[in-house]
Enzyme design. Structure first.
Site, PDB file in Angstrom:
ATOM      1  N   ASP A  20      32.506  -6.458   1.524  1.00 15.43           N
ATOM      2  CA  ASP A  20      31.090  -6.820   1.604  1.00 15.43           C
ATOM      3  C   ASP A  20      30.324  -5.921   2.565  1.00 15.43           C
ATOM      4  O   ASP A  20      29.234  -5.427   2.236  1.00 15.43           O
ATOM      5  CB  ASP A  20      30.950  -8.285   2.025  1.00 15.43           C
ATOM      6  CG  ASP A  20      31.303  -9.245   0.898  1.00 15.43           C
ATOM      7  OD1 ASP A  20      31.669  -8.781  -0.182  1.00 15.43           O
ATOM      8  OD2 ASP A  20      31.223 -10.465   1.125  1.00 15.43           O
ATOM      9  N   ARG A 102      29.411 -15.341  18.138  1.00 12.84           N
ATOM     10  CA  ARG A 102      28.201 -14.637  17.698  1.00 12.84           C
ATOM     11  C   ARG A 102      27.349 -14.075  18.832  1.00 12.84           C
ATOM     12  O   ARG A 102      26.800 -12.976  18.697  1.00 12.84           O
ATOM     13  CB  ARG A 102      27.358 -15.543  16.803  1.00 12.84           C
ATOM     14  CG  ARG A 102      28.039 -16.011  15.512  1.00 12.84           C
ATOM     15  CD  ARG A 102      29.017 -15.023  14.960  1.00 12.84           C
ATOM     16  NE  ARG A 102      29.549 -15.386  13.649  1.00 12.84           N
ATOM     17  CZ  ARG A 102      30.667 -14.889  13.165  1.00 12.84           C
ATOM     18  NH1 ARG A 102      31.387 -14.039  13.895  1.00 12.84           N
ATOM     19  NH2 ARG A 102      31.105 -15.230  11.975  1.00 12.84           N
ATOM     20  N   ASP A 131      25.304 -18.473  10.505  1.00 14.16           N
ATOM     21  CA  ASP A 131      25.496 -17.225  11.223  1.00 14.16           C
ATOM     22  C   ASP A 131      24.269 -16.332  11.209  1.00 14.16           C
ATOM     23  O   ASP A 131      24.012 -15.605  12.175  1.00 14.16           O
ATOM     24  CB  ASP A 131      26.703 -16.467  10.662  1.00 14.16           C
ATOM     25  CG  ASP A 131      28.013 -16.958  11.244  1.00 14.16           C
ATOM     26  OD1 ASP A 131      27.976 -17.632  12.292  1.00 14.16           O
ATOM     27  OD2 ASP A 131      29.075 -16.669  10.666  1.00 14.16           O
ATOM     28  N   SER A 185      36.623 -18.259   1.857  1.00 11.04           N
ATOM     29  CA  SER A 185      36.285 -17.201   2.810  1.00 11.04           C
ATOM     30  C   SER A 185      36.851 -17.555   4.177  1.00 11.04           C
ATOM     31  O   SER A 185      37.003 -18.732   4.514  1.00 11.04           O
ATOM     32  CB  SER A 185      34.775 -17.004   2.899  1.00 11.04           C
ATOM     33  OG  SER A 185      34.154 -18.151   3.462  1.00 11.04           O
TER      34      SER A 185
END
Length: 414
Positions: A20, A102, A131, A185
């Site tokens: 990706d 993050r 996210d 995922s």
């Protein structure tokens, strides 16, 4: 101003080396003709990061524009440990393994953008999840003028098939296992592994065993329990069984112990910040042990008032981290209060690990508030006068007695 009418000149891309983000890299190059700088963070996800460099070079990125940073110690010391000082859990159970990574990624991206003179940053988060919010709140908090590119919200690809066609057209290798739909995922770092989507989207169906990558099943864990001792200084774990370890080394060791004993599995249907519910399968073996140990050392070192106030503040603190407000003034204010509570949280905790569970066995501290002389069932040699309790109870009962007298006079029955 749109990207089409005012394209970026140089973009720092959060790059994993996977399919990706490789498609995003090439999309940035072909769509805008901009220079791309790749940033890959080693947060202890357990993957070899050399291929990310090779893939970036293969896609035309200059060597000097490839950043691969080992941030494991920074991650645990400056983000995971401060969060664990608060015993932080979101919605009662989630140890925030994805959320807490993050802010560090955002911070390092902004630093690199300033270093190389980039006018934009880019992430690969979708437009449905948390996210995107976490990354972008971090970017703007650290550089209010930065441009943010979120391809999943901007590009015209409508399906996985379109993405694969783009990859093949531009010479991006597509692994065989990526040609079909991936079963779920995965996001991973040193604190946890998160699995979501696809085969896990129906919360009424149990997650298959193959989803779990970081822990053995509790049924397959050893039949013999294992005891360990975790040492703390000022609220942070510093040793296991007397061996001093760095923050990342310590969490790695706890992960190994938790994996062996099947500790730290969680199936959660959580409330995303964007408004929808989502199901996540989380594995946080070392963090689960660490949380139990930290609460254990606090039991013997923290005053009741401070401990209870901290427990009241924790849900708000957890929500700030989950929603992406690590860099907000309110999180920093709460952190200051939490850190102040930890000055005497020093000592050792012994735990038993067995079949998916962490059992607190013992705790000791040079700053213990526990007084055996006061609580003993034997002769306390005058340490505590039990007659004092009578006045204490009557004072606390005074308003209840006045209320009862009033209700009796009014003819109200309980």
């Amino acid at each position: 101003m749109s990207l089409a009418t005012n394209p970026p000149k140089k973009v720092v891309l959060a790059y994993s080396g996977g399919l990706d983000t490789s498609i995003i890299l090439k999309w940035l190059q072909t769509e805008f003709g901009c220079e791309v700088v790749t940033f890959t963070a080693d947060l202890g996800q357990g993957e070899e990061l050399g291929p990310a460099r090779d893939k970036a070079l293969q896609l035309g990125i200059k060597e000097e524009n490839i950043f691969i940073d080992d941030l494991r110690e920074d991650f645990v010391r400056d983000y995971v440990f401060p969060m664990f000082r608060a015993n932080t859990v979101y919605e009662g159970v989630y140890l925030l393994g994805t959320s807490i990574a993050r802010p560090l990624i955002s911070k390092r991206q902004i630093e690199i953008a300033e270093q190389v003179g980039a006018d934009a940053v880019c992430h690969g988060a979708t437009g449905k999840g948390n996210d995107q919010v976490r990354f972008e709140l971090g970017y703007y908090a650290l550089n209010p003028d930065i441009r943010v590119i979120a391809p999943w919200r901007d590009w015209d690809f409508k399906s996985r098939t379109h993405l694969l066609e783009f990859a093949e057209k531009h010479g991006i290798p597509v692994p065989m296992d990526k040609r079909g739909e991936a079963p779920f995922s995965v996001d991973a770092n040193l604190l946890h592994t998160s699995s979501e989507g696809k085969a896990l989207e129906d919360p009424g169906v149990s997650a298959p065993e193959f989803v779990f990558q970081r822990t053995v099943s509790p049924e397959e864990a050893p039949d013999t329990p294992e005891e360990i001792t975790v040492g703390f200084e000022r609220g942070d774990a510093v040793s296991i069984n007397g061996e001093k370890l760095s923050p990342a080394e310590l969490l790695t060791k706890l992960n190994e112990l938790g994996r062996k004993h099947g500790i730290g599995r969680l199936d959660l249907l959580e409330n995303r910040f964007v408004g929808m519910k989502s199901r996540g399968i989380y594995e946080t073996p070392g963090g689960t042990i660490l949380l139990a140990a930290h609460r254990g050392i606090e039991q013997v070192t923290m005053d009741r008032g401070a401990a209870h106030l901290k427990d009241e503040l924790m849900p708000r603190y957890a929500e700030l981290i989950y929603n992406g407000f690590w860099w907000s003034p309110e999180r920093e204010m709460l952190q200051a209060a939490i850190d102040a509570s930890q000055t005497m949280v020093t000592g050792e905790v012994t735990l038993k690990l067995y079949k998916g569970a962490t059992h607190l066995m013992a705790r000791t501290s040079p700053y213990s508030l526990y007084s055996e002389a006061h609580v003993t069932f034997e002769d306390d040699a005058g340490a505590y006068d039990q007659k004092d309790a009578e006045g204490f109870i009557k004072l606390n009962a005074l308003r209840l007695r006045l209320l009862a007298a009033r209700d009796k006079k009014a003819g109200r029955n309980i």
